[in-house]
Write an enzyme that holds these catalytic residues in place. Structure first.
Site, PDB file in Angstrom:
ATOM      1  N   GLY A 201       0.822  -1.223   0.000  1.00  0.00           N
ATOM      2  CA  GLY A 201       0.000   0.000   0.000  1.00  0.00           C
ATOM      3  C   GLY A 201       0.842   1.253   0.000  1.00  0.00           C
ATOM      4  O   GLY A 201       2.056   1.186  -0.220  1.00  0.00           O
ATOM      5  N   ASN A 202       0.198   2.382   0.196  1.00  0.00           N
ATOM      6  CA  ASN A 202       0.936   3.644   0.301  1.00  0.00           C
ATOM      7  C   ASN A 202       0.297   4.511   1.379  1.00  0.00           C
ATOM      8  O   ASN A 202      -0.713   4.138   1.984  1.00  0.00           O
ATOM      9  CB  ASN A 202       0.987   4.356  -1.069  1.00  0.00           C
ATOM     10  CG  ASN A 202      -0.389   4.752  -1.551  1.00  0.00           C
ATOM     11  OD1 ASN A 202      -1.046   5.591  -0.956  1.00  0.00           O
ATOM     12  ND2 ASN A 202      -0.846   4.123  -2.631  1.00  0.00           N
TER      13      ASN A 202
END
Ligand code: CTP
Length: 397
Positions: A201-202
Site C-alpha cells: 500500500g501507500n
C-alpha cells in the site's frame, strides 16, 4: 432555510443539524410542532438558530407566519419527519404551522424520516413517501441502527452531519457554480493483496480527494466518490468503496462516461503482486519472494477515452523536479489540470491537513500556490473546474 422539527425522540438531533447549518452561514428559522416540544424545548432552538423558534400559527411575530416562511425560504428541511407529518404532507393537510408552511412554499423540501421500523415499513408510510418523491420532494432515507427503547432496525434519523451536508448541497443547487455538473472523484491509496491479510500500500489518507468531493457537492455538483478510505466528515453524494487498483479502475470506468468532470486524487498503486496467495503465508515457510506486475494507469485510460467537453484533473506526487515531472504527466495522460505537489515536504502531501501545490494547465501555465488547508486547495481546484465548465456552455448552445 426553514427547519421543521416534528415530535419524535430524534428531535434532539435536530439541534445539531441547526447548529451545523448556522455554522455554515445558513439563516435557519426553526418551526416546531406541538409534539416536538415534548422532546426539546423551543428555547434550545431559539438559542442555536438565526431567529426565535416558531411553534404555532397563532402566536408568531407576524400575522400569517406560514406564508411568510413558505415564501421566503430557499429550502425547507423536516428533521425528524414522523409518520404523522409525512402522512399529512402527502394528503395536503395543514393543521399546524409546519404542515401549513410545507403547503405554502415553492422552495425545495428535504424530508428526513425517523420512526420505528414497523412504522417506516408500513405500506401507508411507504406509499406516502413514494407520493412525496413523485412530487419532487427530496427524501433522506433513515439509517438502520439503534432506535428508541433499545430496538435495532431501519428508521433511525440520518446523521446530523449528513442532513446538514445534503441541505447545503440543495441550497447550492439553486445558486452553486457547479449546479447540475456531475463530478467523479477518487481518493485514498489502493491496497494490493499479497495474501488474505497482507497488502502492498501507500501512505495516502484520502483527505485531499474527500475535500474535493465535499466542496463539489456544496457547490451543487452531483458527486460520485470512489474511495479506499472512509471520509471523516459527511459528503452529500454517492460513495463507492473500493480497495485495489483493479476495483478502482472498474468503478471509475463504470461512472466516467456520465461524468462532466473527473478528479483523480487517489494514490493508485503502480504495481501489484503478480500472484495472490489464497491462504496466509506462514513465517515458517521462509521469506516469500513477492513478484510485482504493473497495474492499469486509470488516469491515462480516462485521458484516452476523454469525450469533448469532459474535464480531467490529475494529481502528481513528486519528490524532485516537481513542475517538470508534473508537466510531462499532464501531456502524457491528456489531462486538463494537474495538481502537483512535493510529497517529500513535511507540511504537504500524505496524511497531513495542508498542501503546497502547483496548478498546471494544458496551456503550459503554472501557478505556484502557498501552503494552505486541503479544503482551501479543493476550493481553488473547483474554481478552475467551474471556469472550464462555464466556458464550455456557450459552445454547446
Ligand atoms: N494514476 C492512475 N493510475 C495509476 C497510477 C496513477 O490513475 N496506476 C493517477 C493518479 O491518481 C494521479 C496521476 O495518475 O492523478 C499521477 O500519479 P503519480 O503517482 O504522481 O504518477 P505516476 O503516473 O504513477 O508516475 P510515477 O509513479 O512514475 O511518478
Amino acid at each position: 432555510m426553514v427547519l421543521g422539527v416534528a415530535g419524535g425522540i430524534a428531535a434532539y438531533k435536530a439541534v445539531e443539524v441547526c447548529r451545523r447549518l448556522v455554522d455554515a452561514g445558513v439563516h435557519v428559522a426553526p418551526v416546531l410542532t406541538a409534539d416536538a416540544q415534548r422532546f426539546v424545548g423551543a428555547v434550545t432552538f431559539s438559542a442555536v438558530a438565526s431567529e426565535p423558534a416558531r411553534t404555532s400559527l397563532w402566536d408568531a411575530p407576524e400575522p400569517i407566519p406560514h406564508t411568510h416562511l413558505g415564501q421566503s425560504a430557499d429550502l425547507i428541511v423536516v428533521a425528524p419527519a414522523t409518520a404523522n407529518v409525512i402522512g399529512k404532507y402527502a394528503a395536503g393537510i395543514s393543521d399546524d404551522l409546519l404542515t401549513a408552511t410545507l403547503l405554502a412554499t415553492r422552495a425545495p423540501v428535504l424530508v428526513c424520516p425517523a420512526m420505528h421500523t414497523e412504522m417506516w415499513e408500513h405500506v401507508a408510510v411507504q406509499e406516502n413517501i413514494a407520493t412525496l418523491r413523485r412530487r419532487g420532494v427530496h427524501v433522506l432515507e433513515p439509517e438502520a441502527g439503534r432506535l428508541a427503547g433499545g430496538d435495532v432496525g431501519a428508521g433511525r434519523l440520518a446523521e446530523p452531519g449528513v442532513i446538514a451536508e445534503t441541505a447545503l448541497a440543495l441550497l447550492a443547487g439553486g445558486i452553486g457554480a457547479l449546479t447540475g455538473v456531475s463530478v467523479l472523484v477518487t481518493a485514498g491509496g489502493t491496497r494490493e493483496a499479497i495474501d488474505p491479510v497482507r497488502f502492498v500500500g501507500n501512505r495516502s489518507s484520502g483527505k485531499m480527494g474527500h475535500a474535493v468531493a465535499r466542496e463539489a457537492a456544496r457547490r451543487g455538483a452531483r458527486v460520485t466518490l470512489v474511495t479506499t478510505t472512509t471520509p471523516v466528515a459527511p459528503i452529500a453524494g454517492e460513495i463507492v468503496p473500493v480497495e485495489s487498483a483493479d476495483a478502482m479502475h472498474e468503478a471509475v470506468m463504470a461512472h466516467a462516461a456520465g461524468a462532466d468532470v473527473v478528479v483523480m486524487a487517489a494514490a493508485v498503486a503502480d504495481f501489484r503482486p503478480k500472484a495472490v496467495a489464497d491462504q496466509k503465508l506462514k513465517k515458517g515457510d521462509g521469506v516469500p519472494e513477492v513478484v510485482l506486475e504493473p497495474t492499469i494507469d486509470i488516469l491515462s485510460a480516462l485521458g484516452r477515452a476523454k469525450r469533448p467537453g469532459q474535464f480531467l484533473v490529475g494529481f502528481a506526487a513528486e519528490t524532485e523536479s516537481v513542475v517538470e515531472h508534473a508537466a510531462a504527466k499532464l501531456r502524457a495522460k491528456n489531462v486538463d489540470l494537474m495538481v502537483a505537489n512535493d510529497v517529500a515536504a513535511e507540511d504537504s502531501g500524505f496524511e497531513v491537513d495542508t498542501n503546497r501545490a502547483v496548478l498546471l494547465d494544458s496551456t503550459g501555465r503554472a501557478l505556484e500556490l502557498p501552503l494552505m488547508g486541503k479544503d482551501a486547495l479543493a476550493g481553488l481546484i473547483l474554481d478552475r473546474v467551474a471556469d472550464a465548465v462555464a466556458k464550455k456552455e456557450p459552445q454547446q448552445a
